[in-house]
Design a protein around this motif. Structure first.
Motif, PDB file in Angstrom:
ATOM      1  N   LYS A  15       0.834  -1.208   0.000  1.00 50.49           N
ATOM      2  CA  LYS A  15       0.000   0.000   0.000  1.00 50.49           C
ATOM      3  C   LYS A  15       0.866   1.255   0.000  1.00 50.49           C
ATOM      4  N   TRP A  16       1.985   1.202   0.735  1.00 50.25           N
ATOM      5  CA  TRP A  16       2.877   2.346   0.750  1.00 50.25           C
ATOM      6  C   TRP A  16       3.518   2.562  -0.615  1.00 50.25           C
TER       7      TRP A  16
ATOM      8  N   SER B  31       8.004   6.287  -8.867  1.00 49.37           N
ATOM      9  CA  SER B  31       8.653   5.186  -9.588  1.00 49.37           C
ATOM     10  C   SER B  31      10.148   5.423  -9.781  1.00 49.37           C
TER      11      SER B  31
ATOM     12  N   GLU C  95       2.321   2.460  -3.405  1.00 50.69           N
ATOM     13  CA  GLU C  95       1.444   3.257  -4.277  1.00 50.69           C
ATOM     14  C   GLU C  95       1.758   4.745  -4.167  1.00 50.69           C
ATOM     15  N   HIS C  96       2.420   5.134  -3.073  1.00 48.14           N
ATOM     16  CA  HIS C  96       2.759   6.539  -2.855  1.00 48.14           C
ATOM     17  C   HIS C  96       4.218   6.846  -3.172  1.00 48.14           C
TER      18      HIS C  96
END
Length: 293
Positions: A189-190, A196, A192-193
Motif C-alpha cells: 500500500k505504501w 517510480s 502506491e505513494h
C-alpha cells in the motif's frame, strides 16, 4: 607522530582487507587510536608503563567507552607484534573495566497491539504519511530490522512473490530476513505513494528517511497508542520482536541469524529478559520433567 600515522594506516588497511571492517568501524578505530596517541605522545614505541597512564586519564569516561578504546589499542598492538613491528605487547597494562550488559527495554505484546491498532486506524484514511508509518512499524516489529537497515532499504526490496528481504547489516554483511504477509501488504500500500523513480523504499528529499526522523515517527506512534514516548524507539521494537519470538518458542540460533548478531552472546541477553518463560519450558519439556521420583 608521522611514523604512528603510517602504522595506524597499515593497521586499518588490514582491518578493511582481512576482517571486512565497515567504514564506520574504521573511522571509530582511527578516532580511538588518535585520542590515545594524543594522551601518550605516540603509540608505536610506548611501554607498558606508558600505557598504564591511560587508566587515570580515562577515569571520567563511561566503562563502555574505556572498554572500546582498550579493545582498539589491544588489537593495534597485537597487529604490530604479529607484523614484527614491535617485540613486545604493552596491552596487558590497559584498563579492563567490568561491563554489565543492560537488559533491553521492551514492550509487552498488549502494548505492541495498541501501537498497531492506532497506526492502522490512521492508515485507513489513505493519507500517505500514515500509510508509510504503518509500513515502517510492520517492518520494525515484524522483521526485527535495525533503524539503519530499515531506512536504507532500496525501493524494490519487498516483492509480493518473495517472502524474504536481503538486508545489509553491520560490517556490510548481508542476511536474509523473513517478511510477513501483513508486512508485505502494508509495504504494498505504501508503494502506491512512492515515486517510480525513487531509489529508496522510504525516500525523503534527495536521499532516504533519516534514523532521527524514524525515531521521531516511532515515538509519535507510541503517543497515539497511549504509551509514554520515551519508552519507545526503533531499537525497542527490535527488542520486542526478539523477545516475543523467544517467548513463542524460537530457537536462539535462529534468533541470532534473524537479528544479524555476529556473536550468540549478544543474542543470549534475551534469555534473561524472558527467564520465567524459559524456566517453564524446562519444567514442561525436559525429559526428566515427567519422570517420577
Amino acid at each position: 607522530m608521522a611514523d604512528d600515522r603510517a602504522l595506524v594506516d597499515r593497521f586499518l588497511d588490514m582491518l578493511s582487507a582481512e576482517a571486512g571492517a565497515s567504514r564506520h568501524t574504521i573511522a571509530a578505530y582511527r578516532n580511538d587510536l588518535a585520542r590515545a596517541a594524543e594522551t601518550l605522545g605516540g603509540l608505536g614505541s610506548v611501554s607498558a608503563g606508558d600505557v598504564s597512564r591511560l587508566g587515570s586519564s580515562w577515569a571520567e569516561l563511561a566503562p563502555s567507552t574505556v572498554a572500546r578504546r582498550s579493545a582498539a589499542l589491544r588489537r593495534f598492538f597485537g597487529f604490530l607484534l604479529d607484523e614484527g613491528l614491535r617485540r613486545d605487547d604493552p596491552s596487558s597494562a590497559l584498563p579492563r573495566p567490568r561491563l554489565e550488559r543492560p537488559l533491553p527495554r521492551i514492550l509487552d505484546e498488549e502494548e505492541v497491539r495498541r501501537m498497531f491498532e492506532a497506526a492502522e486506524d490512521r492508515a485507513a484514511s489513505g493519507e500517505a504519511n500514515a500509510v508509510r508509518n504503518l509500513a515502517l512499524l510492520e517492518l520494525l516489529y515484524g522483521s526485527g530490522l535495525r533503524a539503519s537497515e530499515l531506512v536504507g532499504l532500496p525501493r524494490g526490496a519487498v516483492r509480493p512473490e518473495q517472502p524474504f528481504l536481503m538486508v545489509r547489516g553491520k560490517g556490510d554483511k548481508d542476511r536474509l530476513v523473513p517478511i510477513s504477509t501483513r508486512a508485505q501488504a502494508g509495504v504494498g500500500k505504501w508503494m502506491e505513494h512512492v515515486p517510480s523513480a525513487a531509489l529508496w523504499l522510504f525516500p525523503s528529499g534527495k536521499s532516504h528517511l533519516s534514523r532521527v526522523r524514524l525515531f521521531q515517527i516511532v515515538r509519535a506512534m507510541a503517543a497515539d497508542a497511549g504509551i509514554a514516548p520515551e519508552r519507545v524507539s526503533p531499537h525497542v521494537l527490535r527488542h520486542a520482536f526478539a523477545t516475543h519470538l523467544l517467548s513463542g518458542g524460537a530457537d536462539l540460533r535462529v534468533l541470532q541469524s534473524l537479528l544479524g548478531h555476529a556473536d550468540i552472546a549478544t543474542t543470549q541477553i534475551y534469555t534473561h529478559v524472558d527467564s520465567a518463560r524459559l524456566v517453564e519450558l524446562v519444567n514442561a519439556r525436559h525429559p526428566l520433567a515427567t519422570r517420577g521420583r
